[in-house]
Design a protein around this motif. Sequence first.
Motif, short mmCIF file in Angstrom:
data_model
loop_
_atom_site.label_atom_id
_atom_site.label_comp_id
_atom_site.label_asym_id
_atom_site.label_seq_id
_atom_site.Cartn_x
_atom_site.Cartn_y
_atom_site.Cartn_z
N PRO A 43 -8.41 9.14 -1.09
CA PRO A 43 -8.78 7.97 -0.28
C PRO A 43 -7.90 7.78 0.96
O PRO A 43 -8.35 7.25 1.97
N GLN A 44 -6.64 8.23 0.88
CA GLN A 44 -5.76 8.05 2.04
C GLN A 44 -6.13 8.98 3.20
O GLN A 44 -5.66 8.80 4.31
N ASN A 63 -9.41 -3.06 6.11
CA ASN A 63 -9.59 -1.61 6.21
C ASN A 63 -10.60 -1.22 7.28
O ASN A 63 -10.94 -0.05 7.41
N THR A 100 0.86 -1.18 0.00
CA THR A 100 0.00 0.00 0.00
C THR A 100 0.90 1.23 0.00
O THR A 100 1.80 1.33 0.82
N LEU A 132 -15.56 -4.07 -0.21
CA LEU A 132 -14.72 -3.42 0.81
C LEU A 132 -13.94 -4.50 1.55
O LEU A 132 -14.36 -5.65 1.63
N LYS A 133 -12.78 -4.10 2.08
CA LYS A 133 -11.87 -5.09 2.66
C LYS A 133 -11.90 -5.09 4.19
O LYS A 133 -11.84 -4.03 4.82
N TYR A 163 -14.00 2.72 8.41
CA TYR A 163 -13.46 2.17 7.16
C TYR A 163 -12.48 3.18 6.58
O TYR A 163 -12.82 4.34 6.35
N THR A 164 -11.26 2.74 6.40
CA THR A 164 -10.24 3.63 5.83
C THR A 164 -9.22 2.82 5.06
O THR A 164 -8.86 1.71 5.47
N GLU A 165 -8.76 3.37 3.94
CA GLU A 165 -7.71 2.69 3.17
C GLU A 165 -6.32 3.02 3.69
O GLU A 165 -5.33 2.47 3.22
N ASN A 166 -6.26 3.93 4.66
CA ASN A 166 -4.95 4.38 5.13
C ASN A 166 -4.36 3.39 6.14
O ASN A 166 -4.80 3.30 7.28
N ARG A 167 -3.33 2.66 5.71
CA ARG A 167 -2.72 1.63 6.56
C ARG A 167 -2.04 2.24 7.79
O ARG A 167 -2.01 1.64 8.87
#
Lengths: 470, 470
Positions: free
Chosen positions: B306-307, B157, A44, B153-154, B330-334
Motif C-alpha cells: 500500500p505504501q 490520502n 503512519t 477512504l480517507k 489516492y495514496t496511503e503514503n504520507r
Amino acid sequence: MQHSSSISGCPPAKSTPTMCSGPTKKSQLTSVKACEMSQNALETPRGEEGPGNSVYLSERGNSIRLHEGILQEGYIQYGMDRHHDTDNPDGIINMGTSENKLCYDLLHKRLTKPDMLHINPSLLQYSDWRGHAFLREAVAKFLTRYCCSPNPLKADNVVVMNGCGSLFSCIAAVICDPKDAILIPTPFYGVITEDLHLYSDVKLFHVPLDCEADGKDNRPFRLTVRKLEEGLQRAKEEGLTIRGVILMNPHNPLAEIYSLKEMITFLEFAKRNALHAIVDEVYMLTVFDESVTFQSVLSADSLPDPQRTHIMWGMSKDFAMAGIRIGTLYTENRDLVEALAKLGSFHGVSGTTQHQVAQLLQDKEWINEEFLPENRRRLKAACSYLTGELLSMGIPFLDRPATLYVWADLRKYLQESSFEEELSLWKCFLRHKVLLSCGQAFCCSVPGWFRIVFADQQHHLQLGQYQQHS
Amino acid sequence: MQHSSSISGCPPAKSTPTMCSGPTKKSQLTSVKACEMSQNALETPRGEEGPGNSVYLSERGNSIRLHEGILQEGYIQYGMDRHHDTDNPDGIINMGTSENKLCYDLLHKRLTKPDMLHINPSLLQYSDWRGHAFLREAVAKFLTRYCCSPNPLKADNVVVMNGCGSLFSCIAAVICDPKDAILIPTPFYGVITEDLHLYSDVKLFHVPLDCEADGKDNRPFRLTVRKLEEGLQRAKEEGLTIRGVILMNPHNPLAEIYSLKEMITFLEFAKRNALHAIVDEVYMLTVFDESVTFQSVLSADSLPDPQRTHIMWGMSKDFAMAGIRIGTLYTENRDLVEALAKLGSFHGVSGTTQHQVAQLLQDKEWINEEFLPENRRRLKAACSYLTGELLSMGIPFLDRPATLYVWADLRKYLQESSFEEELSLWKCFLRHKVLLSCGQAFCCSVPGWFRIVFADQQHHLQLGQYQQHS
C-alpha cells in the motif's frame, strides 16, 4: 511618503523589547497542538533512510518534501488555530499572507450574477494550453486599458496559467538550464525562491539593497542600476550563469512604486547584459492614493529589449482572488510563448473559471465604478489605521500608497542585530497569536524588518495590535 | 468480446489500400493553410542558434519548445479547420482526442443549477495545495462508493490537482531523480511520455505487449507478469534505475479491463521489485456493458504494497469534463503526499471549480439516476455504431465495452509493415478530414493499429466514415 524619512539613518537596535514577554499559557497550549500534529504525522509508518528522509522518494523527492520556508511552522500553527470572529475568537490573526480580505462583499455580488454560470461545450473540453482565446483576448484588452499601452496589446502574446508561481516556474524552466540563476534584488517576495527551484532547479542570485537611505532622497532599500551591475559582476565571479532579472513594481515587500523612467533604466541594464527581464506587476491596480500614478512598462512607447521583456499580472492581488488561480504573462517573444505552451498542460485553468475571469475583466463598468474605487478607499483606510498604530508605537516603516502591506522596521525590539533575534521576535508574535512575515523570509540583508499585511477588517488589525501588547 | 478473436493470428498486411487515394483539392488547401500558419509564426523575428533553436531559450527550453508528438501536425491542422455542423461542415472531424461529446446536455443542465454559483471567502483565498478539505472529503467518499472500497477512504490520502498529467509529472518528480525511468507496457496513452519528461526529466521504459493472441484465450496485447519481469530485466541490463510501473485499467488505448486478480498479480510484481505502482483508473466509470464489472484496486481487501500503490482518477473521462482540469490521487503514503503538496502550488485548481466538482461528486442521485445510465446508454450506442461500420469494412478491432475509443487493426491498408506506412495512412485520413491516433503515437510495437474515438454524435462518425471513403 512622509514617514519614510523616519527610518533614514537606521540606528542600530538598542531598545529593550517590550512587546513580547515570553510564552503565555495560551501559547503553550498552541505548542501542544503543534506537537500533537507532528505526533499524528509520525503515526503512519515511514521508511527512513537518513534524518527525515523517506525510502519511498528519490533524492530529488526528499529534497522537495523536506524543503521548508522559514515561516512554515507559522502557517502550520495558523492552519490549526485560525482566528474566526465567532467560532475561534482567540485564534491566530494572519497578517502574514498577502491577501486582500476587504472586498469579499463586492466580489460576492459580482461573482454570483447570472453571467457567471455560463457553460458551453468548449469550456468542458480540452483547450489551448495558453488559455482559451476568449480569455487571452480579454486579458490583452484589459492590459491595454489599465497599463495605458500606446498600441493595442495582442491576445497572441498572452499566456494564462494557474497563478504567477506557475509562470515563474515555467519561465525559469525554459530560459534557464538546471543550476543557472536569475538576479533578484533583496528583500523580495520569498516564495519566488521555491517557484524557480522546486521544479526547474534554478537559483536566485541576490542583489542586496541597503536599508540606509541612498544620498539625499531618503529612499531606503533603493534599487539602482549600479547595484544590479555589481550583483551581476559578483555572480559571474562565482561562476554562475545568469539568464535574467526579476523586477517587481509595485514591489513586494517594499511596496515601492518605481517610475517608468527608473524601470526603463533597469530594462536597459538587462538589455546591455542580454538578460531576460521578468517584470512582476501583480499589484499594479493596488495603488490607493489617487495622486500617485503607477506606470506599467507596457505604457512605454518602446521597450529596450522587447524580445527579452516579459510582464506578469494576475487576479490574486488586484482582484483579491488568490483562490481563483489566474496568472497572466505578456511577451512578444514567440519562442518563449511556444515553449510555455508545451508546459501549459501542467498549469491549465478550468474552462468555467476562464469564463468567469473573462467576464470580470470585460466588465469595465464594474471595475471602474464599483470595484476599484471602493477597493482603493478601503485599502487606504486600512493602511492608515495600521500605520497610525505603528506611528503611535514609534515603529518606523516605509510609507507607500500601494500593495496590501507595510514594510516595518522593528529593529528596536531586537536584543541584538541578528536573524536569530528576528526569528525570536517573529515567534513571539506568533505566541501572541499574530502571524507576520519576517525579513529573512524575504532574504532581507538586515535583520529586524517585518512585512505586515493590513488588508483585513480593522477589528482584526486592532486585535492584532492588542495581542502584540498582551 | 466476440470480435477480439477476429484479429487472432494477425495476418501480415496484404490488401491494397483502398480507403485513401492521395490528396484531394480540399486537402491541398488545408496544406496551404498549414503553411500560412508556419509563415506567420516566422514573421516575428527570432534569434536562431541552430536549426530551429532560439537564442532566447536555454538548452532545456529549446528542447521543451521543439518537443513534438508525432500527431502534433494533425492537431495544428485541426485547430485551424475544426468541423462544425453549420459553420464549417467540411472541416476536420476529431476522432483522435479522447473526449466524450455525448453528454453535454446532461452536464449543462446540472452545471447551471443554482448550487454551482456558490461563493464564499475561502474559495477566493489561498487554500491547501492538496485541494480544499471539502473537495478531498467529497473525493474520498466518491471513491469509497464507486471503487467499492471495503473501508472508508480517507480525505487525508487524497491529493487534487489540475489534471492527471500534473499528477504524473509531480509523482515522477518525487519518486525519481532526473534520468530515472518508469516501466510502462506498450501501447499506452502517449502523452504520459511528455507528462514525465518535460518538467521532471524522467523516462518511460517500454514493455512491448505482443499483438498476437497469447495462448488459448484470444487476448491480443495481453499484459502478463512475465512481460513485466522481462522488461524490468532489460531495463536493468541497460543500466537504468526503474522506480515504478504505470498500470492503466481500463486501458488506454486497448480499452482492456483487467480483473482485480490480474491487477493484484501486477501489484505483487511491483512489490517484489520495490517499484511504485501508479494505477490509472480514469476510465473506471466509462464501462458501458452492465454485464461487465470493473473492479478498482481500491476494492481489494488489502493491497500488496500500500505504501507504493497510488491510484489516479479524474473528471476528464468519466464525467466528460477534460476542460474542468481535475485529477485526483489516492495514496496511503504520507511522504508522497507531503512531497506532492510542496509542488501543489504549481497545479492548483480555482476554488470555484473545486466547489462545483464537490457538488457534482456529492450528488449521488444525479450520478446514479441521470448521468451514469444515460452516459452508458449513449456510449454503448456510439460504440455499436462505429464497430458496426468497422465490421462492415472488415476491419478487425478489440471489442471492449469500455472507454471512449476502439483499438482497430488497419494493417491491411499498409503497403508494407512499417511505421512510415502507418504515418502515411494517418496523413491520408487527415487529408480526408478525419483526425485519428496512429499506434506509433502510443509506442505500439507493431505498425498499423489506430485508436478511433467514437464518443461523438453519430452523424460525425457517419461523416467520418463517409470521408474515409471519399
